[in-house]
Motif scaffolding. Structure first.
Motif, short mmCIF file in Angstrom:
data_model
loop_
_atom_site.label_atom_id
_atom_site.label_comp_id
_atom_site.label_asym_id
_atom_site.label_seq_id
_atom_site.Cartn_x
_atom_site.Cartn_y
_atom_site.Cartn_z
N LEU A 299 0.83 -1.19 0.00
CA LEU A 299 0.00 0.00 0.00
C LEU A 299 0.87 1.25 0.00
CD1 LEU A 299 -2.74 -0.93 2.62
CD2 LEU A 299 -3.05 -0.67 0.14
N PRO A 300 0.44 2.32 -0.66
CA PRO A 300 1.22 3.55 -0.65
C PRO A 300 1.49 4.01 0.77
CG PRO A 300 -0.59 3.69 -2.22
CD PRO A 300 -0.79 2.44 -1.43
N SER A 301 2.68 4.58 0.95
CA SER A 301 3.07 5.01 2.29
C SER A 301 2.13 6.07 2.83
CB SER A 301 4.50 5.55 2.26
OG SER A 301 4.60 6.64 1.35
N CYS A 302 1.51 6.82 1.90
CA CYS A 302 0.62 7.88 2.38
C CYS A 302 -0.61 7.32 3.07
CB CYS A 302 0.21 8.79 1.21
SG CYS A 302 -0.73 7.94 -0.06
N LEU A 303 -0.99 6.02 2.73
CA LEU A 303 -2.14 5.42 3.39
C LEU A 303 -1.77 4.82 4.74
CD1 LEU A 303 -3.85 3.64 0.36
CD2 LEU A 303 -4.37 5.88 1.36
N GLN A 304 -0.47 4.57 4.92
CA GLN A 304 -0.03 3.96 6.17
C GLN A 304 0.39 5.00 7.20
OE1 GLN A 304 2.84 0.79 5.57
NE2 GLN A 304 2.34 0.77 3.41
N SER A 305 0.82 6.17 6.74
CA SER A 305 1.36 7.16 7.65
C SER A 305 0.24 7.81 8.46
CB SER A 305 2.11 8.24 6.86
OG SER A 305 2.49 9.27 7.72
N PRO A 306 0.26 7.68 9.78
CA PRO A 306 -0.80 8.29 10.59
C PRO A 306 -0.80 9.79 10.49
CG PRO A 306 1.01 7.53 11.99
CD PRO A 306 1.29 7.02 10.62
N GLY A 307 0.38 10.37 10.19
CA GLY A 307 0.45 11.82 10.12
C GLY A 307 -0.25 12.39 8.92
N LEU A 308 -0.51 11.54 7.88
CA LEU A 308 -1.13 12.05 6.67
C LEU A 308 -2.61 11.70 6.58
CD1 LEU A 308 1.68 11.51 4.06
CD2 LEU A 308 0.96 13.63 5.13
N ARG A 309 -3.11 10.91 7.54
CA ARG A 309 -4.54 10.61 7.54
C ARG A 309 -5.33 11.75 8.18
NH1 ARG A 309 -2.97 5.06 8.76
NH2 ARG A 309 -3.34 5.42 10.98
N ARG A 310 -4.62 12.69 8.76
CA ARG A 310 -5.25 13.87 9.35
C ARG A 310 -4.42 15.08 8.93
NH1 ARG A 310 -1.93 15.66 13.15
NH2 ARG A 310 -0.53 14.24 14.25
N PRO A 311 -4.94 16.30 9.09
CA PRO A 311 -4.13 17.47 8.75
C PRO A 311 -2.84 17.51 9.57
CG PRO A 311 -6.43 18.08 9.06
CD PRO A 311 -6.29 16.65 9.51
N VAL A 312 -1.78 17.87 8.90
CA VAL A 312 -0.49 18.00 9.58
C VAL A 312 -0.35 19.44 10.05
CG1 VAL A 312 2.00 17.76 9.35
CG2 VAL A 312 0.48 16.21 8.12
N ARG A 313 -0.07 19.61 11.33
CA ARG A 313 0.08 20.95 11.88
C ARG A 313 1.47 21.49 11.52
NH1 ARG A 313 -0.67 20.07 18.04
NH2 ARG A 313 0.75 18.37 17.45
N ILE A 314 1.47 22.64 10.87
CA ILE A 314 2.73 23.28 10.49
C ILE A 314 2.72 24.70 11.02
CG2 ILE A 314 1.80 23.88 8.21
CD1 ILE A 314 4.69 23.59 7.12
N ALA A 315 3.75 25.07 11.74
CA ALA A 315 3.76 26.35 12.46
C ALA A 315 4.64 27.38 11.76
CB ALA A 315 4.25 26.14 13.90
N THR A 316 4.33 28.63 12.02
CA THR A 316 5.17 29.73 11.54
C THR A 316 5.21 30.80 12.61
OG1 THR A 316 5.50 31.40 9.82
CG2 THR A 316 3.22 30.86 10.38
N ASP A 317 6.38 31.42 12.72
CA ASP A 317 6.48 32.62 13.54
C ASP A 317 6.53 33.81 12.60
OD1 ASP A 317 8.94 32.44 12.41
OD2 ASP A 317 10.08 32.41 14.28
#
Length: 670
Positions: A16-34
């Motif tokens: 299966l594609p890694s994107c389906l296995q990665s828990p971080g990609l099954r939900r929005p990934v939080r990305i921060a900026t200052d």
């Protein structure tokens, strides 16, 4: 049977594609900026904005990821430690930082600059001995990889503005930071810095790299975004974003190099990426253009000719507008500051044109299409002109530039322009690579019989010198002693190559003697026939038409069309302008003109075909309207093709106003 079924299920899951296995990609990934403009920051409504923000959003769309932006008032390490975000769009790569967060492969690079007060006379890292230097570093915890003298005091601060304040207040002698970030600080300089003048020194060895930062456990997400950025680079999206945010400048050679590596990883996009790199190099005055030109020219003689013709046309057409408009502006009422800016832009355009001429010269020499003149000239005058051409530059560097000419014939026969080109190239290199001492042009001659003399030329300097290994390839095209030489002194590496080939065409051989740290001497000897001094002719007077002329301008480029309208209008002539050859033919059928200024390469109908049709129309009336070709090709054979089509004169772009008026005066007088 069950074991086989179980094995099949395991195999299916593993495929299966890694994107389906990665828990971080099954939900929005939080990305921060200052708030660290211009890379990343946020607006008054705390909405993310900046170059890195746009890049991450485009990359996430490519990678099938959904990002959730988080505004942080802390740095990436503190934000990750508090588990407030998973990714950070841009982190500076420093040794030791990998202990606190994951860093992807770098996705951007920037040259750094050392700023100091203009009167501090800091021109190299060695001048920082005993000085106080402030460096920008995230959270003031990472020491950049820069080698300073042992007596240098180093202080770390978190931002460029803080470092600039320390410099303005006199608490440090120099401030080091990223070029683009410091430019922003200088444009919005604090009150403490008002009225102060700074000098800058670019530090290639201090080039900073920027990666995507990730909280441990989100390495795959960072790498997926990084791979998507490569895709943005290949199809030109990354460069478009960088241009939008004004993130590309003449120091971005490392960015161009990275784009080339991306191109090699994506062979199916090879042609697009190659063209992208070439266009970027032309647009930003980069040497990469010349290197790509060389590689393409090596493919075949036909491809070389076509490439050089196209390159000449594509560069000379906008350059004609730049030089012409700045020349017009210099003829208006300007205050001293405005005049300095425009003069600098004009001179920079001339420098780019000289690089193009060098490329064309090299091609003509290598293909055997460059012909040398054989006319009488005053040898001492050529020497004086060559020295005069570099005298101001040498004086600005505190160098002594002198000629030592003994027992040479007064008048000889040869190609004075090409000889002066050789001497100016050698003197220019000597001036460029010397910081103190003197530069001497020595000329000696001995009688060689057969009505001529053997004249020996030598240019000696007290510059940095060249190692024996580097001397073996010093006359190769696009070559300098080493990469650091190009970074520090600039140049294309074409001057010596062309000079050596010209000397060979004249029957001599260029030699080089050098010792690192003790200077260099470049020498050659030529047999020059001696001739009697010609009769002194009256000094030529610049010719201009003695009456207002009615001119038809045929030019498809809007800037160049406007330039001709303004240029000729200011000279008192009436101008009717059209944008292609078919409209020119129609205009001639309706009215008479005193002369036609005709571009050659145009859509719908080019200048050559338009000229043929105009000449055919004129057979019935017996009229002959002078047609002056204005072309950006400037390749051997172009003038002949224009004249064969029925044109009367030929001027290569970028042309000068005085040359154009003199040409019009010649036909007006006739």
């Amino acid at each position: 049977m069950r074991r086989v079924q179980l094995a099949g299920i395991v195999l299916l899951l593993s495929s299966l594609p890694s994107c389906l296995q990665s828990p971080g990609l099954r939900r929005p990934v939080r990305i921060a900026t200052d708030d660290s403009p211009p890379f990343n920051g946020y607006d008054a409504n705390r909405q993310p904005k900046g170059f890195a923000i746009d890049v991450m959003n485009r990359a996430a769309a490519r990678a099938g990821m959904k990002l959730e932006w988080v505004i942080s008032d802390r740095g990436p390490e503190e934000t990750f430690e508090a588990v407030e975000a998973d990714l950070w769009p841009v982190v500076t790569v420093f040794g030791g930082r990998e202990k606190h967060l994951y860093m992807s492969e770098p996705w951007w690079r920037k040259t750094t600059v050392m700023y100091s007060h203009a009167d501090a006379n800091i021109k190299s890292v060695a001048d920082l001995a005993g000085k106080r230097v402030v460096l920008t570093s995230p959270s003031k915890r990472y020491l950049p990889k820069l080698v300073f003298p042992a007596s240098t005091t180093v202080r770390l601060v978190a931002g460029a503005t803080e470092g600039l304040l320390l410099l303005c207040s006199g608490k440090v002698d120099a401030a080091w930071a990223d070029l683009r970030i410091t430019e922003s600080a200088l444009l919005n300089r604090p009150k403490e810095c008002e009225g102060q003048r700074f000098s800058s020194m670019r530090l290639e060895e201090g080039t900073r790299e920027f990666a995507i930062g990730a909280r441990f456990g989100f390495e795959k997400e960072a790498d997926r975004l990084r791979e998507a950025i490569d895709e943005l680079a290949v199809d030109g999206e990354l460069v478009r974003l960088a241009s939008q945010w004004q993130f590309l400048d003449s120091t971005d050679a490392s960015v161009f190099s990275w784009l080339e590596r991306v191109k090699r990883k994506n062979e199916k996009w090879r042609d697009l990426a190659s063209g992208l790199v070439l266009i970027l190099a032309v647009s930003f005055g980069s040497l990469y253009m010349v290197q790509r030109a060389r590689l393409r020219a090596e493919l075949s003689a036909k491809a070389r000719g076509e490439f050089l013709a196209n390159m000449s046309h594509e560069i000379r057409t906008p350059m004609n507008g730049i030089l012409g408009m700045t020349e017009l502006a210099l003829g208006t009422h300007l205050d001293p500051e405005q005049r300095e800016y425009i003069r600098t832009a004009h001179d920079a355009g001339r420098s780019l044109l000289r690089i193009l001429d060098d490329v064309l010269d090299l091609s003509r020499v290598e293909s055997g299409k460059l012909a040398l003149e054989s006319i009488p000239f005053d040898l001492r005058e050529i020497v004086q002109r060559s020295i005069l051409a570099l005298s101001i530059q040498a004086q600005e560097k505190g160098l002594t530039l002198r000629g030592d000419v003994q027992e040479v014939p007064a008048w000889v026969s040869g190609d004075p322009c090409r000889l002066q080109q050789i001497l100016v190239n050698l003197l220019g290199n000597a001036t460029k690579f010397s910081d103190l001492g003197e530069i001497v042009l020595r000329i000696r001659s001995t009688a060689a019989g057969d009505g001529g003399a053997r004249v020996e030329f030598a240019v000696s300097d007290s510059g940095i010198g060249i190692s024996p290994e580097q001397l073996t390839r010093i006359f190769d095209a696009f070559t300098q002693a080493d990469a650091s030489t190009t970074r520090r002194y600039g140049g294309t590496g074409l001057g010596l190559a062309i000079s050596a080939r010209l000397v060979k065409m004249m029957g001599g051989a260029m030699k080089a003697d050098s010792k690192p740290g003790f200077g260099s001497t470049f020498s050659f000897a030529l047999f020059l026939p001696t001739v009697a001094a010609p009769e002194v002719a009256a000094a030529p007077v610049m010719a201009v038409p003695n009456r207002p002329l009615s001119l038809l301008v045929v030019e498809d480029n809007l800037v160049n069309r406007t330039l001709l309208e303004r240029m000729m209008g200011k000279a008192g002539h009436r101008v009717h302008a059209v944008e292609d050859g078919s409209l020119a033919v129609a205009a001639i059928a309706d009215q008479n003109f005193d002369a036609i200024l005709m571009d050659v390469n145009m859509p719908v109908m080019d200048g050559l075909e338009a000229t043929r049709r105009i000449r055919e129309m004129e057979k019935a009336s017996g009229r002959h309207t002078p047609i002056i070709a204005l072309t950006a090709l400037a390749i051997r054979g172009d003038a002949e093709r224009c004249l064969e089509a029925g044109m009367d004169a030929y001027l290569a772009k970028p042309y000068r106003r005085d040359d154009l008026l003199a040409t019009l005066a010649r036909f007006d007088a006739a």
